[in-house]
Design a protein around this motif. Structure first.
Motif, PDB file in Angstrom:
ATOM      1  N   ASP A 157      -2.783  -9.004  12.099  1.00 57.77           N
ATOM      2  CA  ASP A 157      -3.346 -10.368  12.123  1.00 57.77           C
ATOM      3  C   ASP A 157      -3.636 -10.817  13.554  1.00 57.77           C
ATOM      4  N   SER A 179      -4.158  -5.014   2.122  1.00 63.20           N
ATOM      5  CA  SER A 179      -3.871  -6.285   1.442  1.00 63.20           C
ATOM      6  C   SER A 179      -3.425  -6.010   0.002  1.00 63.20           C
ATOM      7  N   SER A 207      -4.192  -7.285  -2.804  1.00 57.23           N
ATOM      8  CA  SER A 207      -5.250  -7.256  -3.824  1.00 57.23           C
ATOM      9  C   SER A 207      -5.899  -5.892  -3.909  1.00 57.23           C
ATOM     10  N   ILE A 222      -6.909  -4.170   7.408  1.00 61.45           N
ATOM     11  CA  ILE A 222      -6.264  -5.315   6.736  1.00 61.45           C
ATOM     12  C   ILE A 222      -6.667  -5.344   5.267  1.00 61.45           C
ATOM     13  N   ASP A 223      -7.948  -5.134   5.034  1.00 61.04           N
ATOM     14  CA  ASP A 223      -8.441  -5.143   3.646  1.00 61.04           C
ATOM     15  C   ASP A 223      -7.775  -4.044   2.820  1.00 61.04           C
TER      16      ASP A 223
END
Lengths: 304, 260
Positions: free
Chosen positions: A259, A293, A295, A289-290
């Motif tokens: 981050d 993550s 999700s 990060i994606d």
């Protein structure tokens, strides 16, 4: 004067010099000055003709030594930029970048013209045989030979941050002495505490050579802070400012602080719009990060 | 007869040398040699490799500058000093012609300048060998060309001392010696940008001015280039001797007509 009198005078001089040396040690603390100049002192210095002349002399000597390093790099062969007339014919130099800040134009012609273009006849022939001359593109010597000149440059003009940075680069990459490079850069920081170039160079040394990201991060932060204070950054400062963002983002990424890395890269893109490497690292971090993550994590049953 | 003329010139030359020793010029040279040692001695403080080039560069630059300064200063004061102190008259009262006197002064200044040059080179050689730097063929070519250039410098300054004041002579001679390289570089760069008549003018100036920059081959020594072809040394020697002859001839023409 007789010999014993001469010897006596000599001995008295030596004794006097020794006494003066002892006395100076006692007096030194009382004469110690603060590191920085006051506003009034700076005002007087800037309006003093001898100071201005001395400053100009120092700058010129510093520039001469910089040219000397270029001379060494080309084994004594002098190159020149194209003249206005030659430029109108479409001739252009190309820049050589051997790393650090040692970018220099040496794609121009040799100062001593080749035989077919020389109008000087026998003098041209003599010069080609008596001075360093080699037709064709420039070849570089060992950059370690340049190190003493950079050291003298910084002695004469301690404000020449490019000389500090370039010398440190050659000490690290060619002389393989990063410790000496670090000490040299720290000396430069002492003389130029607000230089983004030197803070960035120290940070990069920690990052590249020793992978000490904890020590590199504060250096990059100082470089960014110093860079922001400068209204109009020159080429070297702009490069150091952009690199500070780039390597700060990379250092955070290496520590797993994605981050913070993304925030840094995003800020870097806004501050240094022309630095494409920051865009690249931004995309890499964003992708990571994606991918990490929740999700995006695949459930054991195959559902996302 | 020839030998007698040679002897007279050598005697005047020897007297000039003794005069320089009496004026303590030789001590200045020793101090300057000491500076060379001191400057090259501080290199250890840098504690970096590849100092060979750097050490040679600084030493040879100092030698170039000091040799030219000594040659110009010594040559410039010879004749004005003799005229000012009227020591010329007893000399010319003896069977010594003005040309012999001029030649004697030239021999004296050459002797002193050569002594200074070889003293500097001896010190530099000791330092180079001490630091493990071998003296190659190019170094000896440098020594030779530097020495040959002294013929030109001494004769030019002696000649100019007969037409200019001492200060003007020293300034112009030093400018011609030190600025030769800059002049050559400027001429090369701007030549093609000039109009045809300007080109002719600058080409004429280029051919007339003595090219003292060609005698300085220190860059080849510093950067480890191979020795230059021997024909270049022969041409440079001839070039220096021709100019020496011209300057001494012009000097004699002026000295012969000088009212004493």
């Amino acid at each position: 004067m007789r010999l014993w009198k001469k010897l006596l005078v000599g001995a008295a001089c030596i004794a006097l010099a020794a006494f003066a040396g002892m006395l100076s040690r006692k007096v030194e603390p009382a004469l110690a000055t603060t590191a920085g100049f006051g506003g009034e002192e700076l005002h007087h210095a800037s309006h003093s003709m001898p100071m201005t002349l001395l400053g100009q002399f120092r700058t010129n000597l510093d520039a001469y030594l910089w040219l000397k390093t270029i001379d060494y790099l080309h084994n004594g062969i002098a190159y020149r930029p194209y003249t206005t007339v030659e430029r109108t014919k479409g001739m252009r130099e190309h820049e050589h970048d051997i790393g650090g800040f040692a970018k220099h134009p040496c794609g121009g012609p040799t100062l001593i013209p080749p035989k077919e273009k020389d109008w000087r006849g026998v003098f041209g022939e003599l010069e080609r045989n008596l001075q360093p001359y080699r037709p064709g593109p420039a070849r570089h010597s060992d950059p370690q030979e340049l190190i003493p000149w950079y050291r003298i440059q910084t002695m004469i003009n301690p404000l020449d941050v490019n000389a500090y940075a370039t010398c440190a680069f050659f000490l690290t990459d060619f002389a393989k002495e990063p410790e000496k490079a670090l000490a040299f850069l720290e000396e430069g920081i002492e003389k130029n505490p607000h230089s983004p170039v030197l803070h960035q160079a120290i940070g990069q040394l920690y990052f590249d050579k020793w992978k000490r990201y904890d020590q590199a991060i504060p250096c990059f932060q100082k470089a960014i802070a110093a860079g922001k204070e400068i209204q109009v950054r020159d080429e070297a400062q702009e490069k150091a400012f952009g690199d500070a963002y780039l390597f700060l983002a990379r250092a955070y990424r290496e520590r797993g602080e994605l981050d913070a890395a993304l925030r840094t890269a995003k800020e870097g893109m806004a501050e240094c719009a022309t630095n494409n490497l920051i865009r690249v690292i931004y995309r890499v971090i964003k992708k990571e990060i994606d991918e990490n993550s929740p999700s995006n994590t695949t459930e054991p049953n195959g559902q996302q | 007869m020839e030998a007698a003329v040679g002897f007279k010139e050598l005697t005047i030359g020897w007297a000039s040398l003794l005069e320089a020793i009496r004026r303590k010029d030789i001590y200045v040279m020793l101090i300057l040699s000491g500076i060379i040692i001191a400057v090259t001695g501080i290199f250890n403080a840098f504690d970096v490799p590849e100092l060979r080039k750097f050490m040679m560069d600084v030493s040879l630059s100092i030698i170039n500058v000091f040799t030219v300064i000594i040659a110009v200063l010594v040559s410039a004061r010879q004749l004005p000093y003799e005229l000012e102190h009227r020591t010329l008259y007893p000399m010319l009262a003896k069977p010594v012609g003005r040309f012999q006197f001029l030649m004697g002064k030239f021999v004296g200044t050459m002797g002193l300048s050569s002594a200074a040059l070889f003293m500097f080179l001896a010190v530099a050689s000791v330092v180079f060998v001490g630091f493990g730097t071998p003296l190659g063929g190019m170094f000896f070519q440098y020594m030779y060309l530097r020495w040959v250039s002294l013929f030109l410098i001494c004769s030019m300054t002696l000649c100019l001392s007969l037409v200019l004041t001492h200060a003007a002579n020293v300034t112009i001679s030093l400018l011609l010696c030190m600025g030769a390289s800059m002049f050559t570089r400027t001429v090369i760069i701007v030549h093609d940008s000039l109009s045809p008549w300007q080109q002719k003018l600058i080409t004429a100036a280029y051919w007339i001015f003595p090219h003292l920059d060609l005698f300085d081959v220190s860059k080849r020594v510093i950067h480890g280039w191979l020795p230059a072809p021997s024909w270049t040394l022969a041409v440079m020697t001839l070039y220096a001797l021709i100019y020496t002859g011209i300057f001494l001839g012009l000097g004699h023409l002026r000295f012969r007509r000088l009212p004493l």
